[in-house]
Scaffold this active site. Structure first.
Site, PDB file in Angstrom:
ATOM      1  N   ALA A 253      21.330  68.053  18.204  1.00  0.00           N
ATOM      2  CA  ALA A 253      23.035  68.279  18.230  1.00  0.00           C
ATOM      3  C   ALA A 253      23.394  69.784  18.489  1.00  0.00           C
ATOM      4  O   ALA A 253      24.345  70.322  18.477  1.00  0.00           O
ATOM      5  CB  ALA A 253      23.913  67.336  17.765  1.00  0.00           C
ATOM      6  N   GLY A 255      22.778  71.931  20.504  1.00  0.00           N
ATOM      7  CA  GLY A 255      23.310  72.448  21.795  1.00  0.00           C
ATOM      8  C   GLY A 255      24.555  71.693  22.059  1.00  0.00           C
ATOM      9  O   GLY A 255      25.367  72.488  22.696  1.00  0.00           O
ATOM     10  N   ASP A 256      24.832  70.642  21.543  1.00  0.00           N
ATOM     11  CA  ASP A 256      26.444  70.311  21.556  1.00  0.00           C
ATOM     12  C   ASP A 256      27.280  71.061  20.789  1.00  0.00           C
ATOM     13  O   ASP A 256      28.360  71.122  21.140  1.00  0.00           O
ATOM     14  CB  ASP A 256      26.343  68.739  21.185  1.00  0.00           C
TER      15      ASP A 256
END
Length: 308
Positions: A253, A255-256
């Protein structure tokens, strides 16, 4: 009078993450004993919505989850984070999505997802949120839901001047008409190669790949390279931002967190380069904690991190 919050709509997925931490991934036919287990809220859409909310956004989530205990847990968490959940459909026929990340000793992950209710999100579900999308500053999309739903959301956004960010993960075939409605594309190396047909191995190949995507109508390509940082490509210009050095616990996550922060920066009216720098810091902070949703940083954490 209170300052207006930046408005972000996220159309995307929900997962319950069943996380195992082990020294390494098992080989074929091998059983390993792991060191740690956790069950966390996840799904790219869910994570990005929580990231944007923690960073000060007025966030609305659009998606589908099951009418089950996993869905109950995820809904409660979103409400606690202040995310608007009125456009989330509880599906009585398909269960909430699940994911099984395996985290190795270096913090790197391998993930298998079973989307379940996520893949039943329809263009009609998106249409019900048309007003919210039109009134938002930024629409944030990923690809753990049907492409047709994401594309319809992009069409609504473009017709009203709402900026569109697409995190093209997991990598899937996308029609050029969809990409032409995207303002900011945030692929990693694998997704960049898949969408452009150019294997990314150095700065030169990254630029060639970015040109292919820009020619499809995307306004900017923001190539995320993990511990190698970020490459930002616009027509006639490119900018490299190095990664921050942090103690890596779990890269799930990251990248989230990056995408949620990018959406907030752009929704606040920041220049793209400044929004990417802000997102780069948020992504770095996310790898320092175990679990997807729990690792999404707050605005205070990012500010203190940048100041230090």
């Amino acid at each position: 009078m209170s300052e207006r919050k930046p408005k972000v709509v996220v159309v995307g997925s929900f997962m319950m993450d069943l996380v195992i931490k082990a020294e390494r991934r098992p080989q074929k036919g091998e059983t390993l004993i792991g060191q740690q287990f956790g069950m966390f809220g996840g799904g790219k859409g869910n994570n990005q919505a929580i990231a944007a909310a923690r960073l000060g956004g007025d966030v609305t989530m659009v998606g589908r989850m099951g009418s089950d205990s996993f869905g109950d847990t995820l809904m409660e968490a979103l409400v606690e984070e202040g995310v608007e959940v009125g456009y989330i459909v509880r599906d009585a026929e398909a269960g909430t999505g699940v994911a099984s990340p395996v985290i190795d000793a270096d913090g790197d992950n391998s993930i298998i997802i079973v989307p379940r209710a996520n893949m039943r999100l329809s263009a009609a579900d998106v249409e019900r949120a048309a007003t919210a999308i039109s009134e938002s500053d930024v629409l944030l999309l990923q690809l753990e839901v049907p492409v047709s739903a994401s594309q319809r959301a992009a069409e609504i956004a473009k017709s009203s001047g709402t900026k569109v960010i697409l995190n093209p993960a997991p990598a899937r075939d996308l029609p050029d008409r969809f990409l032409s409605q995207v303002d900011m594309l945030t692929p990693n190396q694998v997704e960049t190669a898949y969408l452009s047909g150019v294997k990314v191995s150095d700065s030169e190949s990254a630029e060639r790949a970015a040109r292919v995507l820009l020619d499809k109508g995307v306004s900017a390509v923001i190539l995320t390279l993990g511990d190698s940082g970020v490459l930002l490509f616009k027509r006639g210009a490119s900018t490299r931002m190095p990664a921050y050095k942090v103690d890596v616990v779990d890269t799930t996550a990251a990248g989230d967190a990056f995408c949620g922060a990018l959406a907030i920066g752009l929704a606040r009216g920041e220049a793209l380069e400044d929004a990417v720098a802000f997102a780069n810091a948020a992504g770095a902070l996310a790898v320092t904690a175990l679990g997807a949703a729990p690792s999404m940083p707050t605005a205070t954490q990012v500010s203190e991190f940048l100041a230090s």
